[in-house]
Design a protein around this motif. Structure first.
Motif, PDB file in Angstrom:
ATOM      1  N   CYS A 273       2.683   0.214  16.157  1.00  0.00           N
ATOM      2  CA  CYS A 273       1.574   1.146  16.325  1.00  0.00           C
ATOM      3  C   CYS A 273       0.948   1.047  17.711  1.00  0.00           C
TER       4      CYS A 273
ATOM      5  N   LEU B 128       0.055  -7.002   2.502  1.00  0.00           N
ATOM      6  CA  LEU B 128       0.553  -5.763   1.896  1.00  0.00           C
ATOM      7  C   LEU B 128       1.202  -6.036   0.547  1.00  0.00           C
TER       8      LEU B 128
ATOM      9  N   ALA C 235      -2.979   0.177   2.849  1.00  0.00           N
ATOM     10  CA  ALA C 235      -2.764   0.938   4.081  1.00  0.00           C
ATOM     11  C   ALA C 235      -3.206   0.140   5.301  1.00  0.00           C
TER      12      ALA C 235
ATOM     13  N   ASN D 262      -0.706  -2.640   5.951  1.00  0.00           N
ATOM     14  CA  ASN D 262       0.538  -2.135   6.532  1.00  0.00           C
ATOM     15  C   ASN D 262       0.344  -1.772   8.000  1.00  0.00           C
ATOM     16  N   GLY D 263      -0.845  -1.299   8.347  1.00  0.00           N
ATOM     17  CA  GLY D 263      -1.123  -1.032   9.752  1.00  0.00           C
ATOM     18  C   GLY D 263      -1.006  -2.293  10.589  1.00  0.00           C
TER      19      GLY D 263
ATOM     20  N   ASN E 207       2.584  -3.490  11.107  1.00  0.00           N
ATOM     21  CA  ASN E 207       3.375  -2.699  12.043  1.00  0.00           C
ATOM     22  C   ASN E 207       2.714  -2.579  13.412  1.00  0.00           C
TER      23      ASN E 207
ATOM     24  N   ALA F 215      -6.438   4.299   8.702  1.00  0.00           N
ATOM     25  CA  ALA F 215      -5.519   3.858   7.653  1.00  0.00           C
ATOM     26  C   ALA F 215      -6.205   3.844   6.296  1.00  0.00           C
TER      27      ALA F 215
ATOM     28  N   VAL G 167       1.483   4.330   7.058  1.00  0.00           N
ATOM     29  CA  VAL G 167       0.410   3.552   6.429  1.00  0.00           C
ATOM     30  C   VAL G 167      -0.131   4.272   5.202  1.00  0.00           C
TER      31      VAL G 167
ATOM     32  N   THR H  21       2.584   3.750   2.230  1.00  0.00           N
ATOM     33  CA  THR H  21       2.643   2.394   1.681  1.00  0.00           C
ATOM     34  C   THR H  21       1.323   1.991   1.056  1.00  0.00           C
ATOM     35  N   GLY H  22       0.265   2.723   1.383  1.00  0.00           N
ATOM     36  CA  GLY H  22      -1.008   2.422   0.751  1.00  0.00           C
ATOM     37  C   GLY H  22      -1.090   2.911  -0.683  1.00  0.00           C
TER      38      GLY H  22
END
Length: 423
Positions: free
Chosen positions: A81, A134, A288, A291-292, A295, A305, A358, A361-362
């Motif tokens: 990101c 996550l 979310a 996951n942010g 990444n 996110a 994000v 996957t959230g």
């Protein structure tokens, strides 16, 4: 413009393109950014061809001659990101120079900045922490027990550490995923043997780990490239997903065989405990955000996110309340996410691919079908139907997000995330 001046500009654009592809941008998104930069540099007659990891740039000069530059990105299956955002900022600064004649030194300096960004990556410990968080939050959405949540986090921690080791050893991707899936399965089995978690909880933890081993950005990117008629890039991404699926299959076979050898009981579960809608939204937001971070995101990504996770989770809950099948509910919620992604990207500067990842996957990962499929396999049954449903949901997510982005683009206009970047 001389051929030498054109080559300096093309070399900068190529370096920028490699960096964008390596940071998770699709071929069409990369070409869009490069085209705006090329126009600002006086290369309005430039042709861009991106297929797979390959990138070819060719421009025609006023005297009829052409200059071309080609090369390849190092990888396509990663999203970073922060690096993607910084590269977009470089592109925005170059695009600001419309009407100016940038010197060779300025362009070479910009190219060095891009090259340094390409060589940067999120520290492994930050990725591991984000992935562990996550896994914990996704397992909360599945339900079961708190032991299963802790097991999911512990299994992901072990899998991430294994992944960091395989990366250091430059192990081929297939073998790396086989090793990660096998070690994760063996670790979860060990926790069952010592009595920390039930076989059902271990199955939930393994399901989460398998979901996170699938390169979901590649699923979204493959659909996006296919819709844009870039079939070579789409096939490259599909191959990456296929390699991951094969690795998980082999690791899963080892895990199930290990359970049989140890005489583990065969768990049966007909339905999962239902969670209140507000808890689903909380876990969607937390997933979310995690996951942010996993990444390469930092604090500026937290609020976008969380908002996308809550909005997508709410849309999914409403659709499920209308008795829509999970496949349709997730796909339509992904379309809502696609619309929101375009709006948020135009205001925050984060690339659309990052925000889509994000948000998905959230709230929308097909964890429950994978979970039930594992339970069937552990109980000497067949989980093929559940795994097939999970695959269909993953494809529906990619299609839904792409549809939402397309529909939003009709109204928002072809604005890239970089247009909102601070100057």
């Amino acid at each position: 413009m001389t051929a030498a001046e054109a080559r300096v500009r093309l070399e900068f654009l190529a370096e920028l393109g490699y960096g964008l592809l390596e940071s998770g941008q699709t071929s069409s998104q990369t070409e869009s950014v490069l085209r705006r930069c090329a126009d600002s540099l006086g290369l309005d007659r430039t042709v861009f061809n991106a297929f797979g990891r390959m990138l070819l740039l060719e421009t025609a000069l006023p005297d009829g001659t052409t200059v071309s530059v080609s090369g390849a990105a190092r990888a396509l299956d990663l999203i970073d990101c922060t690096r993607s955002l910084e590269l977009s900022r470089v592109a925005a600064r170059v695009s600001e120079a419309v009407g100016q004649a940038p010197s060779h030194d300025r362009l070479r300096s910009a190219r060095q900045v891009v090259r340094r960004l390409r060589d940067t990556s999120t520290p492994w410990w930050a990725v591991t922490l984000g992935m562990t968080m996550l896994a914990f939050f996704i397992s909360m959405q599945v339900g079961v027990t708190w032991q299963a949540w802790v097991t999911a986090a512990a299994v992901q921690l072990v899998a991430s550490a294994t992944g960091a080791l395989t990366a250091r050893l430059s192990m081929p991707r297939l073998f790396a995923i086989i090793l990660q899936a096998s070690i994760a399965g063996a670790f979860a089995t060990m926790l069952v043997q010592i009595g920390f978690v039930s076989p059902v909880g271990a199955a939930a933890a393994i399901a989460v780990n398998w979901l996170l081993l699938i390169p979901l950005p590649q699923v979204i990117g493959a659909v996006t490239d296919a819709i844009a008629s870039d079939f070579l890039s789409a096939l490259s991404r599909v191959a990456s997903v296929g390699i991951a699926a094969l690795g998980i299959f082999v690791g899963g076979a080892f895990t199930f065989a290990l359970g049989e050898v140890l005489g583990m009981e065969h768990p049966r579960l007909d339905a999962l405990p239902s969670l209140p809608w507000y808890l689903v939204l909380v876990f969607s937001a937390l997933g979310a955000i995690a996951n942010g971070f996993a990444n390469g995101g930092r604090l500026p990504l937290v609020a976008p996110a969380a908002a996308l996770g809550v909005a997508t989770g709410a849309a999914n809950q409403v659709l499920l309340a209308l008795d829509l099948p999970a496949l349709w509910a997730n796909s339509l919620a992904a379309a809502v996410l696609g619309v929101l992604v375009v709006i948020v990207a135009s205001r925050t500067g984060f690339p659309q691919q990052v925000l889509a990842l994000v948000g998905i996957t959230g709230a929308l990962l097909p964890g429950i079908p994978v979970f039930f499929g594992i339970l069937q396999e552990m109980g000497s049954g067949s989980g093929a139907a559940y795994f097939g449903t999970a695959a269909a949901i993953s494809l529906g997510l990619g299609t839904g997000v792409t549809l939402g982005i397309y529909l939003a683009g009709l109204f928002v206009g072809p604005r890239d995330a970089s247009s909102a970047l601070p100057r």
